[in-house]
Design a protein around this motif. Structure first.
Motif, mmCIF file in Angstrom:
data_model
loop_
_atom_site.group_PDB
_atom_site.id
_atom_site.type_symbol
_atom_site.label_atom_id
_atom_site.label_comp_id
_atom_site.label_asym_id
_atom_site.label_seq_id
_atom_site.Cartn_x
_atom_site.Cartn_y
_atom_site.Cartn_z
ATOM 1 N N UNK A 186 0.825 -1.201 0.000
ATOM 2 C CA UNK A 186 0.000 0.000 0.000
ATOM 3 C C UNK A 186 0.862 1.255 0.000
ATOM 4 N N UNK A 187 0.200 2.410 0.012
ATOM 5 C CA UNK A 187 0.897 3.698 -0.030
ATOM 6 C C UNK A 187 0.357 4.620 1.046
ATOM 7 N N UNK A 188 1.215 5.440 1.595
ATOM 8 C CA UNK A 188 0.783 6.475 2.538
ATOM 9 C C UNK A 188 0.771 7.815 1.813
ATOM 10 N N UNK A 237 -9.818 -1.007 -9.841
ATOM 11 C CA UNK A 237 -9.785 -2.075 -8.859
ATOM 12 C C UNK A 237 -8.363 -2.615 -8.771
ATOM 13 N N UNK A 238 -7.758 -2.534 -7.599
ATOM 14 C CA UNK A 238 -6.443 -3.148 -7.406
ATOM 15 C C UNK A 238 -6.590 -4.645 -7.600
ATOM 16 N N UNK A 239 -5.660 -5.250 -8.314
ATOM 17 C CA UNK A 239 -5.798 -6.662 -8.663
ATOM 18 C C UNK A 239 -4.444 -7.360 -8.664
ATOM 19 N N UNK A 270 2.060 8.001 -7.818
ATOM 20 C CA UNK A 270 2.643 7.121 -6.804
ATOM 21 C C UNK A 270 4.157 7.182 -6.926
ATOM 22 N N UNK A 271 4.832 7.223 -5.772
ATOM 23 C CA UNK A 271 6.288 7.198 -5.734
ATOM 24 C C UNK A 271 6.742 5.920 -5.032
ATOM 25 N N UNK A 272 7.652 5.190 -5.670
ATOM 26 C CA UNK A 272 8.150 3.928 -5.117
ATOM 27 C C UNK A 272 9.667 4.007 -4.950
ATOM 28 N N UNK A 313 1.918 -3.432 3.772
ATOM 29 C CA UNK A 313 2.627 -2.313 4.401
ATOM 30 C C UNK A 313 2.549 -1.077 3.502
ATOM 31 N N UNK A 314 2.499 0.100 4.138
ATOM 32 C CA UNK A 314 2.440 1.359 3.386
ATOM 33 C C UNK A 314 3.859 1.839 3.098
#
Length: 349
Positions: free
Chosen positions: A13-15, A39-41, A188-190, A200-201
Motif C-alpha cells: 500500500x501507499x501512505x 480495482x487493485x488486482x 505514486x512514488x516507489x 505495508x504502506x
C-alpha cells in the motif's frame, strides 16, 4: 505449477504525502508512476489458469472473463503480477477512466457479467511483478522487479498495459496535473531499492486536494448505533439541491456531539417524528443500512476533496470547518475546479 510465493498476496500500500517528493539519501532514488483509479488486482497465472484477487483478497476472477481469457493466452510464463483493472470510455479529448462502469461489473448474474464484458470491456494495467516461473521476487528491489516486468510485458497485447514510469520529479509533477483530465487519481512514488512488503504502506501517494463549501442535507447513524456515522452533502444546480457524497471519520466523542448539534435542523413530520430517506446501495455491501435522517438545508460546511466522478465526489470528503457565513443557496457546482481533458490513450502509451 505451484506458485513460489504464498497466495493470496495482500497488496503493498501507499501512505499519503502532500507533494511529489524529490529523491533523497534515505530513499536511494524514487520511481514515479500514474495512480490509477480502478480495482487493485493481483493476477496469478500458473501456466494454464488465471486467478484475480482484490485488495481485500476477494476473488474477482468471475467478474472479468474477457481479462482472464486474454491473460491466459498472452502471458509467456507462470507469474504473479500486481496492477489495476480499469474501464475506459469516450471523452472529449479521446478517452478517460470510467469508475461507474467499472463498479457495475460486480454483479451476481453470470449473464449480466457476460453482457457487460462486451459492452464495457475492462483493461489491466501492470505495475509490479511478484513472481515469475519458479522464482519469487518479493525480496528483490523494485528496480529489478520493474526491469523483469518490462521484459515479461514486452509482447502483451491490449487490453493489457504496462504503466509508465519516470525517475524525473518534474515529469511526475506534470503528470499529477495533466493526467487528472483522463480520470487518474494522482501519482505514486516507489523507492527503487524497496522490497515488496505485502500490506505495508511502503509507497507514497500524492493526490489532488481541493476545497468546496457544501450543504449538509442529512446524516446516517454510525454502524455501532450510537452517534453520527456520516454526513450527507449536497450542492445546488439551477436551484435544485443534489446529493454529491458524504463525509465521515469522526471520533467517538464527535459523533455524539453531532447528534445534539444537528437536532435543531432535523426535518420532522406533523407528528414530530424525524423524516428519513433511503440512499443508494453499494454493490459491495448490498445489505448495508443506507437509510438516513433528513436535515433542513441550512448548514454549510467546508470540505476537502480530491476529485469528482460525474456530479459526485469520487471519495469520502474530509470535514474542514463550518461556514455559518455562507448562504446555502450559494453553494453550487460552479465553485468546483474542472481539470482540462486529457486523452487516457496518451497515459497508456
Amino acid at each position: 505449477m505451484r506458485s513460489p510465493i504464498d497466495l493470496p498476496v495482500s497488496p503493498m500500500l501507499a501512505k499519503a504525502v502532500p507533494t511529489v517528493p524529490a529523491a533523497d539519501s534515505v530513499t536511494g532514488g524514487l520511481s514515479f508512476e500514474p495512480k490509477w483509479d480502478g480495482f487493485r488486482a493481483i493476477i496469478s497465472f500458473d501456466g494454464e489458469d488465471v486467478e484475480i484477487g482484490s485488495r481485500g483478497s476477494k476473488p474477482l476472477t468471475r467478474y472479468f472473463p474477457e481479462l482472464t481469457e486474454v491473460l491466459a493466452h498472452s502471458l509467456p510464463s507462470p507469474c504473479v503480477i500486481d496492477g489495476e483493472i480499469i474501464v475506459r470510455r469516450p471523452s472529449g479529448a479521446g478517452e478517460r477512466l470510467d469508475w461507474e462502469a467499472l463498479s457495475q461489473r460486480i454483479h451476481p448474474a453470470e449473464s449480466r457479467i457476460r453482457l457487460l464484458s462486451q459492452q464495457t470491456p475492462a483493461s489491466f494495467v501492470a505495475f509490479d511483478l511478484l513472481a515469475v516461473g519458479d522464482e519469487g521476487l518479493l525480496d528483490h528491489p523494485f528496480s529489478e522487479r520493474r526491469a523483469r516486468l518490462e521484459s515479461l510485458a514486452a509482447t502483451l497485447p491490449a487490453p493489457l498495459h504496462l504503466t509508465q514510469v519516470t525517475t524525473d520529479v518534474e515529469t511526475a509533477r506534470r503528470w499529477l496535473v495533466e493526467f487528472e483530465g483522463a480520470g487518474l487519481d494522482g501519482v505514486v512514488a516507489k523507492p527503487l531499492a524497496a522490497t515488496y512488503q505485502p500490506g505495508k504502506r511502503t509507497m507514497l501517494k500524492i493526490k489532488h486536494h481541493r476545497e468546496a463549501d457544501v450543504v449538509v442535507i442529512g446524516y446516517r447513524m454510525h454502524k455501532s448505533g450510537t452517534g453520527v456515522g456520516s454526513l450527507l452533502l449536497g450542492l445546488y444546480d439551477d436551484g435544485q439541491l443534489r446529493g454529491v457524497g458524504g463525509s465521515s471519520a469522526f471520533s467517538d466523542a464527535r459523533r455524539l456531539e453531532l447528534i445534539d448539534e444537528l437536532a435543531p435542523y432535523v426535518l420532522r413530520d406533523p407528528d414530530g417524528a424525524a423524516v428519513t430517506g433511503e440512499g443508494d446501495r453499494s454493490r459491495f455491501a448490498s445489505n448495508k443500512d443506507v437509510s438516513f435522517v433528513r436535515l433542513e438545508p441550512r448548514l454549510v460546511m467546508q470540505v476537502r476533496y480530491d476529485q469528482m466522478e460525474g456530479s459526485r465526489f469520487r471519495h469520502t470528503v474530509q470535514f474542514e470547518r463550518w461556514r455559518p457565513d455562507r448562504d446555502p443557496v450559494s453553494c453550487t457546482f460552479e465553485q468546483l475546479e474542472v481539470p482540462a481533458d486529457y486523452d487516457l490513450d496518451e497515459v497508456l502509451r
